[in-house]
Design a protein around this motif. Structure first.
Motif, PDB file in Angstrom:
ATOM      1  N   LEU A  37      45.648 -10.710 -13.763  1.00 38.61           N
ATOM      2  CA  LEU A  37      46.516 -10.244 -12.679  1.00 38.61           C
ATOM      3  C   LEU A  37      47.804 -11.057 -12.550  1.00 38.61           C
ATOM      4  N   PRO A  38      47.764 -12.404 -12.560  1.00 30.90           N
ATOM      5  CA  PRO A  38      49.036 -13.129 -12.527  1.00 30.90           C
ATOM      6  C   PRO A  38      49.917 -12.841 -13.745  1.00 30.90           C
ATOM      7  N   THR A  39      49.278 -12.662 -14.920  1.00 31.95           N
ATOM      8  CA  THR A  39      50.061 -12.307 -16.103  1.00 31.95           C
ATOM      9  C   THR A  39      50.685 -10.930 -15.934  1.00 31.95           C
ATOM     10  N   LEU A  40      49.926 -10.006 -15.344  1.00 32.55           N
ATOM     11  CA  LEU A  40      50.479  -8.684 -15.054  1.00 32.55           C
ATOM     12  C   LEU A  40      51.648  -8.808 -14.084  1.00 32.55           C
ATOM     13  N   GLY A  41      51.470  -9.652 -13.063  1.00 30.88           N
ATOM     14  CA  GLY A  41      52.566  -9.869 -12.123  1.00 30.88           C
ATOM     15  C   GLY A  41      53.802 -10.414 -12.807  1.00 30.88           C
ATOM     16  N   SER A  42      53.615 -11.367 -13.732  1.00 31.85           N
ATOM     17  CA  SER A  42      54.742 -11.914 -14.480  1.00 31.85           C
ATOM     18  C   SER A  42      55.426 -10.838 -15.311  1.00 31.85           C
ATOM     19  N   ASN A  43      54.616 -10.013 -15.977  1.00 36.27           N
ATOM     20  CA  ASN A  43      55.185  -8.945 -16.805  1.00 36.27           C
ATOM     21  C   ASN A  43      55.933  -7.919 -15.966  1.00 36.27           C
ATOM     22  N   GLY A 177      44.589 -21.767 -19.669  1.00 34.19           N
ATOM     23  CA  GLY A 177      43.877 -21.042 -18.631  1.00 34.19           C
ATOM     24  C   GLY A 177      44.651 -20.893 -17.345  1.00 34.19           C
ATOM     25  N   ASP A 178      45.928 -21.308 -17.342  1.00 30.86           N
ATOM     26  CA  ASP A 178      46.763 -21.252 -16.132  1.00 30.86           C
ATOM     27  C   ASP A 178      47.743 -20.089 -16.262  1.00 30.86           C
ATOM     28  N   SER A 179      47.417 -18.982 -15.613  1.00 26.94           N
ATOM     29  CA  SER A 179      48.327 -17.842 -15.635  1.00 26.94           C
ATOM     30  C   SER A 179      49.115 -17.723 -14.339  1.00 26.94           C
ATOM     31  N   LEU A 180      48.840 -18.605 -13.373  1.00 23.91           N
ATOM     32  CA  LEU A 180      49.498 -18.512 -12.068  1.00 23.91           C
ATOM     33  C   LEU A 180      50.850 -19.214 -12.059  1.00 23.91           C
ATOM     34  N   THR A 181      50.928 -20.408 -12.660  1.00 22.99           N
ATOM     35  CA  THR A 181      52.199 -21.137 -12.669  1.00 22.99           C
ATOM     36  C   THR A 181      53.315 -20.329 -13.323  1.00 22.99           C
ATOM     37  N   PRO A 182      53.095 -19.691 -14.486  1.00 22.65           N
ATOM     38  CA  PRO A 182      54.173 -18.876 -15.055  1.00 22.65           C
ATOM     39  C   PRO A 182      54.640 -17.765 -14.119  1.00 22.65           C
ATOM     40  N   LEU A 183      53.741 -17.255 -13.280  1.00 26.12           N
ATOM     41  CA  LEU A 183      54.122 -16.189 -12.349  1.00 26.12           C
ATOM     42  C   LEU A 183      55.208 -16.652 -11.399  1.00 26.12           C
ATOM     43  N   TRP A 184      55.054 -17.866 -10.836  1.00 25.17           N
ATOM     44  CA  TRP A 184      56.039 -18.347  -9.853  1.00 25.17           C
ATOM     45  C   TRP A 184      57.421 -18.497 -10.481  1.00 25.17           C
ATOM     46  N   PHE A 185      57.463 -18.952 -11.712  1.00 27.59           N
ATOM     47  CA  PHE A 185      58.780 -19.177 -12.314  1.00 27.59           C
ATOM     48  C   PHE A 185      59.382 -17.902 -12.890  1.00 27.59           C
ATOM     49  N   MET A 186      58.551 -16.940 -13.188  1.00 29.73           N
ATOM     50  CA  MET A 186      59.086 -15.622 -13.505  1.00 29.73           C
ATOM     51  C   MET A 186      59.710 -15.008 -12.256  1.00 29.73           C
ATOM     52  N   MET A 309      52.715  -2.800 -19.151  1.00 31.01           N
ATOM     53  CA  MET A 309      52.411  -4.099 -18.575  1.00 31.01           C
ATOM     54  C   MET A 309      50.922  -4.406 -18.452  1.00 31.01           C
ATOM     55  N   PRO A 310      50.084  -3.483 -17.946  1.00 27.66           N
ATOM     56  CA  PRO A 310      48.655  -3.810 -17.886  1.00 27.66           C
ATOM     57  C   PRO A 310      48.061  -4.113 -19.255  1.00 27.66           C
ATOM     58  N   ALA A 311      48.436  -3.333 -20.269  1.00 26.80           N
ATOM     59  CA  ALA A 311      47.899  -3.561 -21.613  1.00 26.80           C
ATOM     60  C   ALA A 311      48.292  -4.934 -22.129  1.00 26.80           C
TER      61      ALA A 311
END
Length: 492
Positions: A37-43, A177-186, A309-311
């Protein structure tokens, strides 16, 4: 296919970074979804950024400028193939190291990738600036928009080094295993880029109107600020990929690690190049159909980025989780990870296809002036192509699983076959009869062939015999057996 149980060899998890999620035990589907989900948010933010910028360009500067950015952005996608391929190879090594509890190995792998690619980014940027006119001519960019595309493309090339480093750092974090930090900076980059676009395009106060160059300059500023903020956060929070003291030498590529990253990353990068070449040839065909169709195709591409994006997010999550489990010797979980990824992808991608089809004209109208004939053309294109992304999503999950153990040649060959002789061959062969529809129908036909071949490769299982290098042992050239650390790898 029955999963191979090598759990007797799995490590205890000692050395796992504090606070990192454990992807090698517990329920698979919830962990995979929460990682995705955070990766999806980033995308989505990345795509939203491009879409908002396209809205500003289309509204302020017109269809010609929008077509110019579409042509330039396809060239940039080709340039990013390198950072994706080698970065993905490093990310797999990072994930396998984290699965073993070897944080230092993760730093070695990412350090080698950064040392290789960031220096190369400056070279690519310089070459791109010089040869941008030739690149645009090769793309058959319409003469009416070549000057606009050149201005935009050259500024975007200047943003490449910062963008490359940011992408590598985000990929490395996801490998831990950290997909949340990239979300904030995206999110930070998206706010800056989309907020600065109208100011720099149209001008405000003492800021002069820069036109299409203003859109590219906003991207340059956002990349620089986002990169700096991400680096500061990595060190302030002491995240696993940070380098300190003697670890800075990891930026000098380790010869053994470098060979592994090049050997595995080159096919991954070539996959992106194959996708890019197919896209460039497709837009070359579209450009010959006139400005309205070119603008419509560019807008449809904007819509498809959201459907994909989901894929892409679930594929990244599957790759990271599978790599950590392979590193931990948990082959008993790999099949379940793949099945969970397919199910989540069907739900998310299928939902996106339904929603975007129902509201396609309203969304497409955001990019173009009211009454533009390109809206109806774009809606027709999407109706034919949109549903094929469901097949694309399943293929992405299967490819992500096999790549997590270093199987990169078969996915490359599958993509090369389905995108070039199948998709482009169909488009060229049927255009005399079907006209533009031959181009649009080539997408679902190519996706169907790719899915069938991907299923065959996954079920055949030969990818399980491959192995990636253990970064922690790279300096000792511990690759004699051809297996990861000489163990934890099925012999089947």
């Amino acid at each position: 296919m029955a999963d191979i149980d090598t759990s007797r060899d799995q490590p205890t998890g000692a050395g796992r970074p504090a606070g990192r999620p454990n992807l090698t035990s517990g329920a698979i589907a919830p962990a995979l979804l929460m990682f995705a989900l955070p990766t999806l948010g980033s995308n989505i933010l990345h795509s939203l950024n491009g879409s908002i910028n396209a809205i500003w360009v289309g509204r302020y500067l017109g269809e010609g400028a929008l077509a110019a950015t579409s042509n330039a952005n396809l060239i940039m996608f080709l340039m990013y193939a390198a950072v994706f391929g080698f970065g993905m190879a490093a990310t797999i090594l990072v994930g396998q190291s984290i699965g073993r509890g070897q944080v230092d190995g993760a730093r070695r792998a990412l350090g080698t990738a950064i040392g290789l690619l960031v220096g190369g980014a400056f070279v690519i940027a310089a070459i791109g600036w010089i040869f941008a006119p030739q690149l645009l001519r090769l793309l058959a960019t319409p003469p009416a928009v070549q000057d606009l595309a050149l201005v935009y493309l050259r500024v975007i090339f200047l943003a490449m080094p910062a963008a490359f480093l940011t992408v590598l750092l985000m990929m490395g974090l996801r490998g831990t295993g950290d997909s949340l930090t990239p979300l904030w900076f995206m999110a930070l980059s998206t706010v800056l880029d989309s907020g600065l676009n109208p100011i720099l395009i149209a001008g405000a106060g003492p800021i002069p109107a820069m036109g299409i160059a203003g859109s590219a300059t906003a991207t340059l500023i956002a990349n620089l600020v986002g990169m700096g903020a991400l680096l500061v956060t990595i060190y302030v929070r002491d995240l696993p990929i940070r380098l300190r003291g003697a670890e800075w030498r990891y930026l000098i590529p380790d010869p053994t690690l470098l060979r592994t990253i090049l050997a595995k990353g080159a096919p991954l990068g070539l996959q992106m190049i194959v996708v890019s070449v197919s896209g460039l040839v497709s837009i070359g065909l579209v450009n010959r159909l006139g400005l309205v169709t070119t603008a419509a195709y560019g807008v449809a591409l904007q819509l498809w980025t959201y459907i994909q994006m989901p894929a892409l997010a679930v594929g990244a999550a599957v790759s990271a989780m599978a790599a950590q489990n392979i590193g931990a010797g948990r082959w008993d979980r790999i099949g379940s990870i793949t099945r969970a990824g397919i199910l989540i992808n069907l739900c998310l991608t299928g939902g996106m296809v339904v929603v975007t089809t129902l509201v396609d004209r309203a969304v497409l109208g955001l990019f173009l002036a009211n009454g533009s004939p390109a809206i109806a053309v774009a809606a027709h294109i999407h109706l034919i192509v949109g549903w094929s992304f469901v097949m694309f999503g399943i293929t992405m999950v299967l490819f992500s699983t096999v790549r997590a153990n270093g199987s990169v040649i078969a996915p490359l060959l599958i993509l090369a076959v389905t995108l070039i002789p199948v998709r482009l061959g169909f488009a060229y062969g049927m255009m005399p009869r079907w006209g533009a529809d031959a181009i649009w129908w080539s997408f679902p036909i190519g996706s169907a062939v790719s899915l069938v071949l991907a299923i065959g490769h996954y079920l055949r299982g030969s990818w399980r015999r491959g192995a990636m290098l253990v970064p922690a042992e790279a300096s000792e050239s511990a690759l004699a057996s051809g297996e990861v650390a000489g163990r934890d790898c099925p012999t089947r």
